[in-house]
Design an enzyme around this catalytic site. Structure first.
Site, mmCIF file in Angstrom:
data_model
loop_
_atom_site.group_PDB
_atom_site.id
_atom_site.type_symbol
_atom_site.label_atom_id
_atom_site.label_comp_id
_atom_site.label_asym_id
_atom_site.label_seq_id
_atom_site.Cartn_x
_atom_site.Cartn_y
_atom_site.Cartn_z
ATOM 1 C CE1 TYR A 146 0.790 -1.625 4.806
ATOM 2 C CE2 TYR A 146 -0.967 -0.048 3.938
ATOM 3 C CZ TYR A 146 0.252 -0.327 4.205
ATOM 4 O OH TYR A 146 1.451 0.492 3.632
ATOM 5 C CE LYS A 195 11.893 -7.056 -4.262
ATOM 6 N NZ LYS A 195 13.085 -6.233 -5.003
ATOM 7 C CG ASP A 227 13.187 -3.493 -6.639
ATOM 8 O OD1 ASP A 227 12.507 -3.584 -7.379
ATOM 9 O OD2 ASP A 227 14.146 -4.014 -6.176
ATOM 10 C CG ASP A 251 0.217 3.481 2.062
ATOM 11 O OD1 ASP A 251 -0.061 4.598 1.526
ATOM 12 O OD2 ASP A 251 0.212 3.053 3.163
ATOM 13 C CG ASP A 255 1.636 9.007 0.307
ATOM 14 O OD1 ASP A 255 0.596 9.197 -0.404
ATOM 15 O OD2 ASP A 255 1.858 9.141 1.582
#
Ligand code: NAD
Length: 364
Positions: A146, A195, A227, A251, A255
């Site tokens: 980001y 990852k 994942d 992020d 959620d």
């Protein structure tokens, strides 16, 4: 002790829920011998109305001079508000980015806890929920994809978009230290999510996290690919204590974790800087659809105030007292409309705050 708190009530339900959190803090002050000094700071739409910008330099300065910040929420009805007829950097939510940056808040903590009494709102099957879950997602907030270099341009006749995911070892180390510090106060388990089978940034992440772990022999570290983590959160949420991860993974995962608790009005959050300073706010937004009706659930904000006591002021006993009072209020069947269930008693925002204060007095 005395503490200076900058209070950003913000927009929508912000003023109502912050009022209740202050009421609870004041009750804690009375019962445990602390004084909380509040300074009101404008941010978001209410600041636009007065100053033409979502956050002024003076407001930021007031926040910097405080021991911590308590925030309600900012923003209006996006499709139907004059605050949105302007450039994105002048909209209410731009205040959030500016204050996080201005205060150097790089560590975001979002607990996901399932209250027994609210288990019916959890979308997971009973056999998966088991005895419930209690985790915190520790998300890096100011680095990664980001914040990396980005551009869109034609390369060899083809429109191409590039986003860059960058982390340096200092950024990784400081968030890892926060995660291990917090794990030490909890169940002493960190699962670092990356990852590393694909990304260089994740391989560095893993290496630095392992180095930091050596200073915390009492905390157990394991690694999980992002994942797999997304699957494990809905298959076996009880395995998680502290989940440490980078900005974009955090992020998404935070959620997901909050959704499995099933109740948005119950979820607090904290964003910390390198020291003890933090900004504490509910995970939900300003809910303009229910603003001013005295029906919003103030518990997420009240639990954010409890996080402030624990993480910024080291008042663990007082924080636990608030958390216990919230559990008690639920077990007594006292509910705001968003978490209402059959056989319970529905109360408004103010009455919920008052009920929690009364339990604090009874439990002391
Ligand atoms: P929201 O979280 O405000 O509301 C989503 C739904 O949940 C609504 O139906 C709302 O009534 C309900 N809800 C939220 N909090 C509640 C509470 N405490 N008690 C009872 N019900 C509650 O999300 P949204 O509608 O997408 O956004 C509304 C505004 O909030 C937008 O302007 C958005 O940009 C802003 N926002 C601000 C923050 C923040 O200040 N940190 C975060 C998210 C969204």
């Amino acid at each position: 002790m005395e503490y200076k708190i900058a209070v950003i009530s913000g927009d929508g339900i912000g003023p109502e829920i912050v009022r209740e959190a202050k009421k609870v803090l004041d009750k804690i002050g009375e019962l445990y011998g602390h004084t909380f000094h509040y300074t009101e700071v404008l941010m978001g739409g209410c600041s636009i109305d007065v100053h033409g910008v979502p956050l002024t330099e003076e407001a930021l300065q007031t926040a910097k001079e405080s021991d911590s910040v308590l925030l309600g929420a900012v923003g209006g009805n996006v499709g139907n508000s004059r605050w949105y007829d302007v450039a994105p950097n002048l909209r209410p939510e731009a205040g959030l980015l500016a204050i996080r940056k201005g205060l150097g808040l790089f560590a975001n903590i979002r607990p996901a806890y399932l209250y027994k009494e609210l288990a019916a709102a959890c979308p997971l099957k009973e056999e998966i929920i088991g005895d419930g879950f209690d985790m915190v997602i520790m998300r890096e907030l100011t680095g990664g994809l980001y914040f990396g270099e980005r551009y869109t341009k034609e390369i060899d006749g083809v429109m191409t978009a590039v986003d860059t995911l960058t982390y340096n070892e200092k950024e990784i180390r400081r968030i890892a230290v926060k995660a291990f510090d917090i794990a030490r106060k909890r169940k002493k388990r960190v699962i670092s999510v990356d990852k590393a089978n694909v990304l260089d940034s994740s391989r560095l992440w893993r290496k630095v996290v392992e180095e930091v772990a050596k200073n915390y022999p009492e905390v157990e570290l394991s690694h999980m690919l992002v994942d797999n983590c997304a699957m494990q959160l809905v298959m076996n949420p009880a395995q998680f204590d502290v989940v440490l991860t980078e900005n974009m993974f955090g992020d998404i995962l935070s959620d997901e974790a909050s959704m499995i608790t099933g109740s948005i009005g119950m979820l607090p959050s904290a964003s910390l800087n390198e020291g003890k300073f933090g900004l504490y706010e509910p995970s939900h937004g300003s809910a303009p659809d229910i603003a001013g009706k005295d029906i919003a659930n103030p518990i997420a904000t009240i639990l954010s105030a409890a996080m402030m006591l624990r993480y910024s002021f080291d008042l663990d006993e007082e924080a636990a007292a608030i958390e216990k009072a919230v559990e008690k209020v639920l077990s007594m069947g006292i509910r705001t409309v968003d978490i209402m269930a059959e056989g319970c008693r529905q109360v408004g925002t103010t009455e919920m705050g008052t009920a929690i204060c009364e339990i604090l007095v009874q439990n002391k």
